[in-house]
Write a protein that holds these residues in place. Structure first.
Motif, PDB file in Angstrom:
ATOM      1  N   PRO A  68      81.163-127.261 -45.118  1.00  0.00           N
ATOM      2  CA  PRO A  68      81.970-126.367 -44.274  1.00  0.00           C
ATOM      3  C   PRO A  68      81.091-125.523 -43.354  1.00  0.00           C
ATOM      4  O   PRO A  68      79.953-125.183 -43.697  1.00  0.00           O
ATOM      5  N   THR A  69      81.627-125.186 -42.174  1.00  0.00           N
ATOM      6  CA  THR A  69      80.859-124.411 -41.195  1.00  0.00           C
ATOM      7  C   THR A  69      81.624-123.249 -40.586  1.00  0.00           C
ATOM      8  O   THR A  69      81.008-122.351 -39.997  1.00  0.00           O
ATOM      9  N   MET A  70      82.951-123.239 -40.690  1.00  0.00           N
ATOM     10  CA  MET A  70      83.732-122.255 -39.951  1.00  0.00           C
ATOM     11  C   MET A  70      83.431-120.814 -40.361  1.00  0.00           C
ATOM     12  O   MET A  70      83.497-119.899 -39.540  1.00  0.00           O
ATOM     13  N   HIS A  71      83.093-120.591 -41.619  1.00  0.00           N
ATOM     14  CA  HIS A  71      82.784-119.223 -42.044  1.00  0.00           C
ATOM     15  C   HIS A  71      81.493-118.733 -41.388  1.00  0.00           C
ATOM     16  O   HIS A  71      81.332-117.541 -41.128  1.00  0.00           O
ATOM     17  N   HIS A  72      80.574-119.657 -41.079  1.00  0.00           N
ATOM     18  CA  HIS A  72      79.373-119.272 -40.336  1.00  0.00           C
ATOM     19  C   HIS A  72      79.714-118.990 -38.878  1.00  0.00           C
ATOM     20  O   HIS A  72      79.280-117.997 -38.296  1.00  0.00           O
ATOM     21  N   THR A  73      80.498-119.878 -38.280  1.00  0.00           N
ATOM     22  CA  THR A  73      80.842-119.741 -36.867  1.00  0.00           C
ATOM     23  C   THR A  73      81.529-118.414 -36.575  1.00  0.00           C
ATOM     24  O   THR A  73      81.226-117.753 -35.582  1.00  0.00           O
ATOM     25  N   PHE A  74      82.450-118.013 -37.471  1.00  0.00           N
ATOM     26  CA  PHE A  74      83.226-116.800 -37.231  1.00  0.00           C
ATOM     27  C   PHE A  74      82.734-115.601 -38.036  1.00  0.00           C
ATOM     28  O   PHE A  74      83.357-114.542 -38.017  1.00  0.00           O
ATOM     29  N   SER A  75      81.626-115.765 -38.752  1.00  0.00           N
ATOM     30  CA  SER A  75      81.034-114.668 -39.532  1.00  0.00           C
ATOM     31  C   SER A  75      82.045-114.029 -40.483  1.00  0.00           C
ATOM     32  O   SER A  75      82.254-112.810 -40.485  1.00  0.00           O
ATOM     33  N   ILE A  76      82.696-114.892 -41.270  1.00  0.00           N
ATOM     34  CA  ILE A  76      83.648-114.400 -42.261  1.00  0.00           C
ATOM     35  C   ILE A  76      83.230-114.893 -43.648  1.00  0.00           C
ATOM     36  O   ILE A  76      82.414-115.798 -43.783  1.00  0.00           O
ATOM     37  N   SER A  77      83.808-114.307 -44.665  1.00  0.00           N
ATOM     38  CA  SER A  77      83.497-114.704 -46.031  1.00  0.00           C
ATOM     39  C   SER A  77      84.133-116.051 -46.370  1.00  0.00           C
ATOM     40  O   SER A  77      85.223-116.368 -45.895  1.00  0.00           O
ATOM     41  N   ASN A  78      83.429-116.825 -47.168  1.00  0.00           N
ATOM     42  CA  ASN A  78      83.981-118.096 -47.652  1.00  0.00           C
ATOM     43  C   ASN A  78      84.321-118.021 -49.136  1.00  0.00           C
ATOM     44  O   ASN A  78      84.485-119.044 -49.798  1.00  0.00           O
ATOM     45  N   ARG A  79      84.442-116.804 -49.629  1.00  0.00           N
ATOM     46  CA  ARG A  79      84.721-116.631 -51.059  1.00  0.00           C
ATOM     47  C   ARG A  79      86.112-117.160 -51.412  1.00  0.00           C
ATOM     48  O   ARG A  79      86.330-117.688 -52.502  1.00  0.00           O
ATOM     49  N   ARG A  80      87.033-117.038 -50.463  1.00  0.00           N
ATOM     50  CA  ARG A  80      88.372-117.587 -50.656  1.00  0.00           C
ATOM     51  C   ARG A  80      88.771-118.381 -49.432  1.00  0.00           C
ATOM     52  O   ARG A  80      88.478-117.987 -48.312  1.00  0.00           O
ATOM     53  N   GLY A  81      89.455-119.492 -49.667  1.00  0.00           N
ATOM     54  CA  GLY A  81      89.855-120.325 -48.542  1.00  0.00           C
ATOM     55  C   GLY A  81      90.812-121.421 -48.968  1.00  0.00           C
ATOM     56  O   GLY A  81      91.582-121.273 -49.930  1.00  0.00           O
ATOM     57  N   LEU A  82      90.715-122.553 -48.279  1.00  0.00           N
ATOM     58  CA  LEU A  82      91.635-123.670 -48.505  1.00  0.00           C
ATOM     59  C   LEU A  82      91.640-124.135 -49.953  1.00  0.00           C
ATOM     60  O   LEU A  82      92.709-124.397 -50.522  1.00  0.00           O
ATOM     61  N   THR A  83      90.479-124.249 -50.569  1.00  0.00           N
ATOM     62  CA  THR A  83      90.436-124.758 -51.943  1.00  0.00           C
ATOM     63  C   THR A  83      91.157-123.826 -52.916  1.00  0.00           C
ATOM     64  O   THR A  83      91.771-124.295 -53.878  1.00  0.00           O
ATOM     65  N   ASN A  84      91.103-122.524 -52.648  1.00  0.00           N
ATOM     66  CA  ASN A  84      91.820-121.588 -53.503  1.00  0.00           C
ATOM     67  C   ASN A  84      93.332-121.744 -53.358  1.00  0.00           C
ATOM     68  O   ASN A  84      94.084-121.615 -54.324  1.00  0.00           O
ATOM     69  N   MET A  85      93.774-122.046 -52.135  1.00  0.00           N
ATOM     70  CA  MET A  85      95.201-122.296 -51.922  1.00  0.00           C
ATOM     71  C   MET A  85      95.640-123.558 -52.644  1.00  0.00           C
ATOM     72  O   MET A  85      96.689-123.591 -53.289  1.00  0.00           O
ATOM     73  N   LEU A  86      94.840-124.610 -52.550  1.00  0.00           N
ATOM     74  CA  LEU A  86      95.222-125.896 -53.141  1.00  0.00           C
ATOM     75  C   LEU A  86      95.212-125.865 -54.662  1.00  0.00           C
ATOM     76  O   LEU A  86      95.861-126.690 -55.306  1.00  0.00           O
ATOM     77  N   THR A  87      94.481-124.921 -55.238  1.00  0.00           N
ATOM     78  CA  THR A  87      94.452-124.795 -56.697  1.00  0.00           C
ATOM     79  C   THR A  87      95.355-123.673 -57.194  1.00  0.00           C
ATOM     80  O   THR A  87      95.382-123.376 -58.386  1.00  0.00           O
ATOM     81  N   GLY A  88      96.089-123.050 -56.274  1.00  0.00           N
ATOM     82  CA  GLY A  88      97.024-122.008 -56.660  1.00  0.00           C
ATOM     83  C   GLY A  88      96.376-120.712 -57.095  1.00  0.00           C
ATOM     84  O   GLY A  88      96.992-119.901 -57.790  1.00  0.00           O
ATOM     85  N   GLN A  89      95.141-120.480 -56.650  1.00  0.00           N
ATOM     86  CA  GLN A  89      94.405-119.288 -57.074  1.00  0.00           C
ATOM     87  C   GLN A  89      94.463-118.149 -56.066  1.00  0.00           C
ATOM     88  O   GLN A  89      93.875-117.090 -56.296  1.00  0.00           O
ATOM     89  N   ALA A  90      95.129-118.371 -54.932  1.00  0.00           N
ATOM     90  CA  ALA A  90      95.203-117.330 -53.916  1.00  0.00           C
ATOM     91  C   ALA A  90      96.457-117.528 -53.081  1.00  0.00           C
ATOM     92  O   ALA A  90      97.014-118.622 -53.010  1.00  0.00           O
ATOM     93  N   SER A  91      96.885-116.437 -52.447  1.00  0.00           N
ATOM     94  CA  SER A  91      98.041-116.507 -51.554  1.00  0.00           C
ATOM     95  C   SER A  91      97.563-116.797 -50.141  1.00  0.00           C
ATOM     96  O   SER A  91      96.370-116.703 -49.827  1.00  0.00           O
ATOM     97  N   LEU A  92      98.499-117.127 -49.268  1.00  0.00           N
ATOM     98  CA  LEU A  92      98.153-117.459 -47.888  1.00  0.00           C
ATOM     99  C   LEU A  92      97.461-116.291 -47.192  1.00  0.00           C
ATOM    100  O   LEU A  92      96.459-116.478 -46.495  1.00  0.00           O
ATOM    101  N   ASP A  93      97.974-115.094 -47.387  1.00  0.00           N
ATOM    102  CA  ASP A  93      97.380-113.930 -46.735  1.00  0.00           C
ATOM    103  C   ASP A  93      95.952-113.675 -47.199  1.00  0.00           C
ATOM    104  O   ASP A  93      95.150-113.104 -46.456  1.00  0.00           O
TER     105      ASP A  93
END
Length: 233
Positions: free
Chosen positions: A85-110
């Protein structure tokens, strides 16, 4: 939804920092051609992939998303490259939570979407890299997630791994409205390009066109992107 403050990122986005450059104009041409490729139908979820690594697909995905956001569309860019993955570098955001957390039901969309420093553009990073990316992307949760995102955004741009490396891109392609194939004109061989297209055809993906990268190196610009219609894909 987390709020991302403007930051000096390590990967400048040309359409953001220099919107009047020839490269930025080429991205706007790409946007226009995509729009004209489906006049009578809505292309809401568009995926970008490449034949192999290093062909510029993530750069293309980012700049394409920015040009749509600049045209007053509400845009989400999703990093579905669960291997590199590269988008968290491009936009200087955290990658601690993202798509994989959504797909495993560990986080909400927001919790997995961040506002970027670019108006109208939100980012969903990959999240922690899983041991089973292909299986995760094959889940019904991805279909449900895309259905939910269609209600919230005018356009969802998905960055995926190279189609010749793993099956991830083919899996996602079957869930998208269209696919843009990014090729490095100076590197990719014809047989690799045809194999990449065949892999996408196999899952009945709709190939919107091909972006040829690095066509012109003579006049000092690092990258040029051109869009070709479906008949030349």
């Amino acid at each position: 939804m987390s709020m991302q403050q403007p930051a000096t990122n390590k990967r400048p986005i040309i359409t953001d920092v220099n919107p009047k450059s020839p490269i930025s104009e080429a991205y706007r041409t790409l946007r226009t051609n995509i729009d004209f490729s489906a006049v009578d139908e809505q292309l809401q979820v568009i995926m970008l992939t490449s034949a192999g690594p290093g062909e510029g697909k993530s750069t293309t995905a980012t700049n394409m998303a920015v040009t749509y956001a600049q045209s007053e569309k509400k845009v989400l860019i999703m990093d579905a490259d669960l291997r590199k993955p590269t988008m968290h570098h491009t936009f200087s955001i955290s990658n601690r939570r993202g798509l994989t957390n959504m797909l495993t039901g560990q986080a909400s969309l927001d919790e997995v979407i961040s506002e970027s420093h670019i108006p109208n553009l939100h980012v969903m990073p990959s999240g922690p890299i899983p041991p089973n990316p292909s299986e995760m992307l094959s889940s019904k949760r991805l279909v449900a997630l895309l259905d939910e995102l269609r209600q919230k955004y005018d356009l969802i741009v998905i960055d995926t791994p190279p189609t010749l490396a793993v099956t991830d891109a083919q899996i996602i392609a079957s869930r998208c409205d269209g696919v843009v194939l990014v090729l490095n004109s100076g590197e990719v061989k014809r047989e690799m390009a045809m194999k990449a297209k065949a892999n996408l055809d196999h899952v009945k993906a709709r190939i919107l066109g091909v972006v040829l990268n690095n066509i012109d190196r003579k006049n000092g610009e690092a990258y040029y992107y051109y869009y070709y219609g479906e008949s030349k894909a």
